[in-house]
Scaffold this active site. Structure first.
Site, mmCIF file in Angstrom:
data_model
loop_
_atom_site.group_PDB
_atom_site.id
_atom_site.type_symbol
_atom_site.label_atom_id
_atom_site.label_comp_id
_atom_site.label_asym_id
_atom_site.label_seq_id
_atom_site.Cartn_x
_atom_site.Cartn_y
_atom_site.Cartn_z
ATOM 1 C CG HIS A 8 -2.076 -0.967 1.055
ATOM 2 N ND1 HIS A 8 -3.206 -0.612 0.372
ATOM 3 C CD2 HIS A 8 -2.337 -2.015 1.778
ATOM 4 C CE1 HIS A 8 -4.133 -1.701 0.212
ATOM 5 N NE2 HIS A 8 -3.432 -2.789 1.072
ATOM 6 C CD GLU A 59 -8.428 2.659 -7.958
ATOM 7 O OE1 GLU A 59 -8.850 1.625 -8.526
ATOM 8 O OE2 GLU A 59 -8.450 2.855 -6.905
#
Length: 313
Positions: free
Chosen positions: A202, A232
């Site tokens: 991550h 995203e």
């Protein structure tokens, strides 16, 4: 054809311009003029001394601020992450016709800064030293300003959050409705982002998200807006551009993204890409309709193989 004679009115205007320039140069106020690309075009001596800069027609505001932060000049940075702080400041800059705020300088001064922005994107900045004024209520005002910034800012990247970018979209859409401007909207999504998180972790995914936010800002003018919609997914608003101009911006953005290498040296070979859906605002559009068209175009770009943009007419 002979040139028109230089009239008395012309002479008067020239004299006034010279006097105004001389007064601006001598003023203890910090005075500066930035063009629509946020390049410094004029600054008086007080501004140049404070921010260690000269108006050479090359220096962008973001570059000036980065250099100041590196050399210990200019504004006090109120965040641990310099790039996130700069991204947040840039996302608020020039988005209103007039803005006024307090700022601390590293040399200990406290200034009151105003920004006046024309519709074409040119901005005049003026700052006064208010260090000697009473500071009653200053802490409360600063807390209020911090709360407002937090409400508008994506915590990870420093650019606008979903609520703020939608607010700016509505403001520009209102201009479109009355025939006072045009707007292109792009919705963007990082390709195969889950693979980055799963394979590299991550922290790497966060670095990619932050890098893409910087690519967005690098391809935006001050009159434009960009923000993280969540995860995203991002949005880019391009103000008063044609379809061809908007397409050129998106192509440049996707190429910058292909070349980016945001990860640590041992992962430097990893590249990432993005896909985009692009549309022009129409008179009568709602935000929901506008975003739906852009989202449909984004879906088509993904379905066609990713790392590309598609147009929704």
């Amino acid at each position: 054809m002979d040139a028109a004679p230089f009239s008395q009115a012309d002479a008067e205007q020239t004299l006034l311009a010279r006097q105004l320039l001389a007064l601006h140069q001598a003023s203890p106020q910090l005075l500066a003029l930035f063009d629509d690309q946020d390049v410094l075009r004029f600054a008086n001596e007080a501004f140049c001394q404070t921010f260690d800069v000269r108006p050479d027609g090359q220096t962008r505001w973001l570059d000036m601020m980065r250099r100041n932060l590196a050399s210990g000049r200019g504004n006090v940075m109120s965040a641990a992450d310099a790039e996130a702080w700069l991204a947040g400041a840039a996302s608020r800059r020039g988005k209103q016709p007039f803005r006024a705020f307090e700022a601390d300088l590293i040399d200990g001064r406290w200034i009151w800064m105003t920004e006046t922005t024309q519709p074409d994107g040119w901005m005049f900045c003026s700052a006064s030293d208010i260090t000697a004024l009473k500071i009653d209520g200053r802490t409360l005002r600063q807390e209020r300003d911090r709360a407002l910034r937090a409400a508008q800012t994506d915590a990870m990247t420093g650019i606008s959050n979903r609520a703020h970018v939608l607010q700016q979209m509505q403001e520009q859409l209102s201009r479109v409705q009355i025939g006072a401007g045009q707007m292109a909207v792009a919705l963007l999504d990082l390709d195969h982002f889950k693979r980055i998180n799963d394979s590299l972790g991550h922290a790497a995914g966060d670095a990619v998200i932050c890098d893409f936010a910087r690519q967005l800002q690098a391809c935006s003018r001050r009159v434009d807006a960009c923000g993280r919609m969540g995860g995203e997914e991002f949005a880019l608003l391009l103000v008063d551009v044609s379809a061809e101009q908007a397409q050129a911006v998106i192509e440049r953005l996707l190429e910058r993204t292909r070349q980016a290498a945001p990860l640590a040296p041992e992962q430097a070979a990893m590249r990432y890409t993005a896909s985009a859906g692009l549309t022009l605002a129409r008179s009568g559009d709602t935000i929901a309709e506008l975003c739906h068209r852009a989202d449909e175009a984004l879906y088509q770009a993904k379905a066609a193989g990713r790392d590309r943009w598609m147009w929704a007419g």
